[in-house]
Design a protein around this motif. Structure first.
Motif, PDB file in Angstrom:
ATOM      1  N   ALA B 232       0.883  -1.178   0.000  1.00 24.77           N
ATOM      2  CA  ALA B 232       0.000   0.000   0.000  1.00 24.77           C
ATOM      3  C   ALA B 232       0.910   1.215   0.000  1.00 24.77           C
ATOM      4  O   ALA B 232       1.853   1.295   0.784  1.00 24.77           O
ATOM      5  CB  ALA B 232      -0.889   0.009   1.226  1.00 24.77           C
ATOM      6  N   ILE B 233       0.622   2.129  -0.902  1.00 27.33           N
ATOM      7  CA  ILE B 233       1.492   3.308  -1.050  1.00 27.33           C
ATOM      8  C   ILE B 233       0.662   4.570  -0.947  1.00 27.33           C
ATOM      9  O   ILE B 233      -0.444   4.639  -1.493  1.00 27.33           O
ATOM     10  CB  ILE B 233       2.184   3.272  -2.430  1.00 27.33           C
ATOM     11  N   ARG B 234       1.200   5.553  -0.237  1.00 24.03           N
ATOM     12  CA  ARG B 234       0.592   6.887  -0.257  1.00 24.03           C
ATOM     13  C   ARG B 234       1.611   7.810  -0.910  1.00 24.03           C
ATOM     14  O   ARG B 234       2.780   7.816  -0.515  1.00 24.03           O
ATOM     15  CB  ARG B 234       0.279   7.380   1.159  1.00 24.03           C
ATOM     16  N   ALA B 235       1.170   8.541  -1.909  1.00 21.11           N
ATOM     17  CA  ALA B 235       2.090   9.465  -2.593  1.00 21.11           C
ATOM     18  C   ALA B 235       1.452  10.845  -2.671  1.00 21.11           C
ATOM     19  O   ALA B 235       0.229  10.975  -2.631  1.00 21.11           O
ATOM     20  CB  ALA B 235       2.385   8.941  -3.991  1.00 21.11           C
ATOM     21  N   ARG B 265       5.280   8.734  -0.160  1.00 22.36           N
ATOM     22  CA  ARG B 265       5.448   9.279   1.196  1.00 22.36           C
ATOM     23  C   ARG B 265       5.394   8.187   2.264  1.00 22.36           C
ATOM     24  O   ARG B 265       6.035   8.284   3.298  1.00 22.36           O
ATOM     25  CB  ARG B 265       4.379  10.339   1.478  1.00 22.36           C
ATOM     26  N   ASP B 266       4.550   7.185   2.040  1.00 25.55           N
ATOM     27  CA  ASP B 266       4.451   6.051   2.962  1.00 25.55           C
ATOM     28  C   ASP B 266       4.325   4.797   2.140  1.00 25.55           C
ATOM     29  O   ASP B 266       3.663   4.816   1.098  1.00 25.55           O
ATOM     30  CB  ASP B 266       3.191   6.139   3.843  1.00 25.55           C
ATOM     31  N   ALA B 267       4.919   3.723   2.602  1.00 23.94           N
ATOM     32  CA  ALA B 267       4.790   2.450   1.894  1.00 23.94           C
ATOM     33  C   ALA B 267       4.737   1.331   2.917  1.00 23.94           C
ATOM     34  O   ALA B 267       5.587   1.253   3.794  1.00 23.94           O
ATOM     35  CB  ALA B 267       5.972   2.255   0.954  1.00 23.94           C
ATOM     36  N   SER B 268       3.693   0.530   2.842  1.00 18.65           N
ATOM     37  CA  SER B 268       3.552  -0.588   3.783  1.00 18.65           C
ATOM     38  C   SER B 268       3.402  -1.875   3.003  1.00 18.65           C
ATOM     39  O   SER B 268       2.504  -1.995   2.177  1.00 18.65           O
ATOM     40  CB  SER B 268       2.307  -0.416   4.647  1.00 18.65           C
ATOM     41  N   ALA B 269       4.270  -2.823   3.292  1.00 18.88           N
ATOM     42  CA  ALA B 269       4.198  -4.115   2.606  1.00 18.88           C
ATOM     43  C   ALA B 269       3.704  -5.163   3.594  1.00 18.88           C
ATOM     44  O   ALA B 269       3.925  -5.036   4.791  1.00 18.88           O
ATOM     45  CB  ALA B 269       5.573  -4.506   2.119  1.00 18.88           C
ATOM     46  N   ASN B 270       3.027  -6.181   3.098  1.00 16.87           N
ATOM     47  CA  ASN B 270       2.704  -7.293   3.997  1.00 16.87           C
ATOM     48  C   ASN B 270       3.845  -8.320   3.926  1.00 16.87           C
ATOM     49  O   ASN B 270       4.785  -8.177   3.126  1.00 16.87           O
ATOM     50  CB  ASN B 270       1.332  -7.903   3.676  1.00 16.87           C
ATOM     51  N   ALA B 271       3.722  -9.347   4.761  1.00 16.03           N
ATOM     52  CA  ALA B 271       4.820 -10.323   4.864  1.00 16.03           C
ATOM     53  C   ALA B 271       5.075 -11.004   3.519  1.00 16.03           C
ATOM     54  O   ALA B 271       6.236 -11.242   3.151  1.00 16.03           O
ATOM     55  CB  ALA B 271       4.477 -11.352   5.934  1.00 16.03           C
ATOM     56  N   ALA B 272       3.993 -11.297   2.784  1.00 13.50           N
ATOM     57  CA  ALA B 272       4.150 -11.994   1.503  1.00 13.50           C
ATOM     58  C   ALA B 272       4.923 -11.130   0.500  1.00 13.50           C
ATOM     59  O   ALA B 272       5.749 -11.642  -0.272  1.00 13.50           O
ATOM     60  CB  ALA B 272       2.778 -12.359   0.948  1.00 13.50           C
ATOM     61  N   ALA B 273       4.685  -9.826   0.515  1.00 17.67           N
ATOM     62  CA  ALA B 273       5.409  -8.934  -0.401  1.00 17.67           C
ATOM     63  C   ALA B 273       6.861  -8.775   0.038  1.00 17.67           C
ATOM     64  O   ALA B 273       7.774  -8.712  -0.787  1.00 17.67           O
ATOM     65  CB  ALA B 273       4.719  -7.572  -0.458  1.00 17.67           C
ATOM     66  N   GLU B 274       7.068  -8.706   1.349  1.00 14.69           N
ATOM     67  CA  GLU B 274       8.444  -8.584   1.854  1.00 14.69           C
ATOM     68  C   GLU B 274       9.267  -9.793   1.415  1.00 14.69           C
ATOM     69  O   GLU B 274      10.433  -9.675   1.069  1.00 14.69           O
ATOM     70  CB  GLU B 274       8.442  -8.475   3.377  1.00 14.69           C
ATOM     71  N   ALA B 275       8.614 -10.956   1.413  1.00 13.11           N
ATOM     72  CA  ALA B 275       9.331 -12.188   1.049  1.00 13.11           C
ATOM     73  C   ALA B 275       9.782 -12.153  -0.410  1.00 13.11           C
ATOM     74  O   ALA B 275      10.742 -12.839  -0.775  1.00 13.11           O
ATOM     75  CB  ALA B 275       8.425 -13.389   1.293  1.00 13.11           C
TER      76      ALA B 275
END
Lengths: 119, 376
Positions: B232-235, B265-275
């Protein structure tokens, strides 16, 4: 009774049974407490919950002492002012509030009418 | 930064000691487990409809009354019901419930036997209303972490949002506000229905089980619990750090002012994306050819979605990855919100090119909760 039953989402007949001594169960008790806005402890035991912490000693900050002298507060009023300050457990805000002379003066002005009774 | 981290660790140890929990290993996880187990014990005894009901039951169990103040009339009504003559601290609430304040929690000094001992006054005026659901959980977690052994003589009453205790409480409140045993099954149903996590699916989840929660908080919780790899990204429009410095440097020889571009400006990844090892960098530019940039140009609230190649998303070091990515984006106010869905093929393409996987994808300071309304 009808209003309470409706608000709590339980039947009126069940409430009547509870009134006659039937066991109400945890969830229904929570619903009744929610509907009444009442303390769960009181509904369960019929008495108020015990206070969990009572301070055993009181330290009067220098700013409060100075204010008490200026405003002619009695010892009881000074303690009441401190208690009002301490009853606020959390105050979440953008900036930290400093307990300086100005803060105590503002607090005193806000609660002054209610301290008069404690003279 | 290290000072902040130390202060946070001290807060973790102090909260664990207060609750009689082990002060070893991952204390944050221990505290989170403690709070979650308390809520699970309550939840197991009730047939709960949604998360608001869970919140209400939890507050009642903790002897906490929650009052929302939307306008002056609500405050007057509270003061009529509990007059300061009886509870003088209410006069202080009246004095301090200003625009800088989210909530005030007080222990009532003179309650009737049937009154609840704790009162949380939640400021819902103007923009504070957006945070009200999270604020309620936040204040409730304070009581949970106190173990209701209230440290009246030593407590910190006026706390800034960046105080270590507040950061810890925010993190736990963020988890409990979207209590997984209730939140996740509904989320998975909606993902199945929409075939992937979409803004519409998130809104349906919110309406079904967390109607009081904000759009933003629900979005971040949904991303975190989504089984599919997603970012999820906020720009919003902004300058590079160097360009910002240029604009304030009076001696700069550059005459043309730099142009603001759409930046992350903000970026949140879940565990599956981090992997998958894909890293969306803070302040990187949103590619002008991306569907996301088109959504920013579109009318407010118009959702744009489609597939594109992740190779479009570049930093000065090159593309952040290769392969297909499904993009869904919408503009809300000055912000662009964007969901990047990766597929297993996205990850494979990267590995074929030899891009090293990175364990951590999002840089955050300890003062920033992983999720929750405070991510604003």
């Amino acid at each position: 009774m009808e209003q309470l039953a409706e608000k709590a989402g339980i039947s009126k007949s069940f409430l009547s049974e509870v009134e006659r001594g039937s066991d109400i169960g945890g969830e229904r008790l929570l619903r009744v407490a929610n509907a009444l806005g009442a303390s769960l402890e009181y509904l369960m035991r019929g008495v108020a919950a015990e206070e969990e912490f009572k301070p055993t000693s009181v330290e009067i900050p220098a700013e409060v002492n100075a204010l008490a002298q200026d405003a002619g507060l009695t010892y009881r009023q000074t303690l009441a002012l401190l208690q009002i300050d301490r009853s606020v457990m959390a105050h979440r805000r953008d900036v930290r509030q400093v307990r300086d002379k100005e803060y105590w003066e503002r607090l005193y002005e806000a609660v002054k009418p209610f301290l008069e009774e404690k003279r | 930064m290290s000072e902040e981290r130390d202060a946070y660790q001290r807060e973790l140890r102090s909260a664990a000691k207060r609750l009689g929990l082990p002060v070893l290993g991952n204390i944050e996880a221990t505290l989170l487990r403690h709070a979650t187990e308390a809520i699970a014990a309550l939840s197991s005894k009730c047939n709960l409809g949604d998360l608001s009901e869970l919140l209400q039951h939890a507050a009642t169990s903790l002897d906490l009354e929650i009052v929302e103040i939307h306008e002056d009339r609500d405050l007057r009504s509270l003061l009529d019901r509990i007059p300061p003559t009886k509870e003088p601290a209410l006069a202080r609430v009246q004095m301090e419930l200003d625009d800088k304040t989210d909530a005030i929690v007080l222990q009532r000094q003179n309650p009737e036997p049937w009154d609840r001992r704790y009162l949380a006054v939640i400021n819902c005026r103007t923009w504070h209303a957006y945070r009200r659901y999270f604020s309620k959980w936040h204040e409730l977690v304070h009581l949970l972490l106190e173990g209701r052994q209230l440290r009246l003589a030593f407590r910190k009453t006026d706390v800034e949002r960046k105080h270590p205790e507040e950061i810890l409480v925010d993190k736990i409140a963020g988890e409990l506000a979207f209590y997984p045993p209730i939140f996740v099954p509904t989320l998975l149903e909606e993902i199945d229905e929409a075939r992937r996590l979409t803004f519409a699916a998130i809104e349906r989840v919110r309406k079904r089980i967390a109607p009081e929660a904000s759009w933003h908080a629900t979005l971040l919780a949904a991303v975190r619990h989504s089984p599919q790899p997603i970012y999820a990204i906020r720009a919003r429009l902004g300058l590079k750090k160097a360009e910002e410095r240029q604009t304030t440097d009076l001696l700069s020889s550059v005459t043309e002012p730099p142009v603001s571009k759409l930046r992350v400006r903000d970026a949140s990844a879940n565990a599956a994306a981090e992997a998958l090892g894909i890293r969306v960098h803070l302040n990187m530019e949103v590619p002008t050819a991306s569907i996301a940039a088109k959504a920013f140009e579109a009318a407010w609230g118009t959702v744009q979605s489609g597939r594109e190649d992740l190779g479009l998303w570049r930093t000065s070091g090159g593309p952040i990855g290769q392969g297909p990515v499904t993009v869904e984006a919408v503009r809300r106010g000055d912000d662009l919100w964007c969901l990047l869905h990766f597929t297993p093929a996205t990850g494979k393409a990267i590995r074929r090119q030899g891009t090293p996987a990175r364990a951590r994808t999002v840089k955050r300071s300890p003062s920033k909760p992983l999720w929750g309304d405070d991510a604003d």
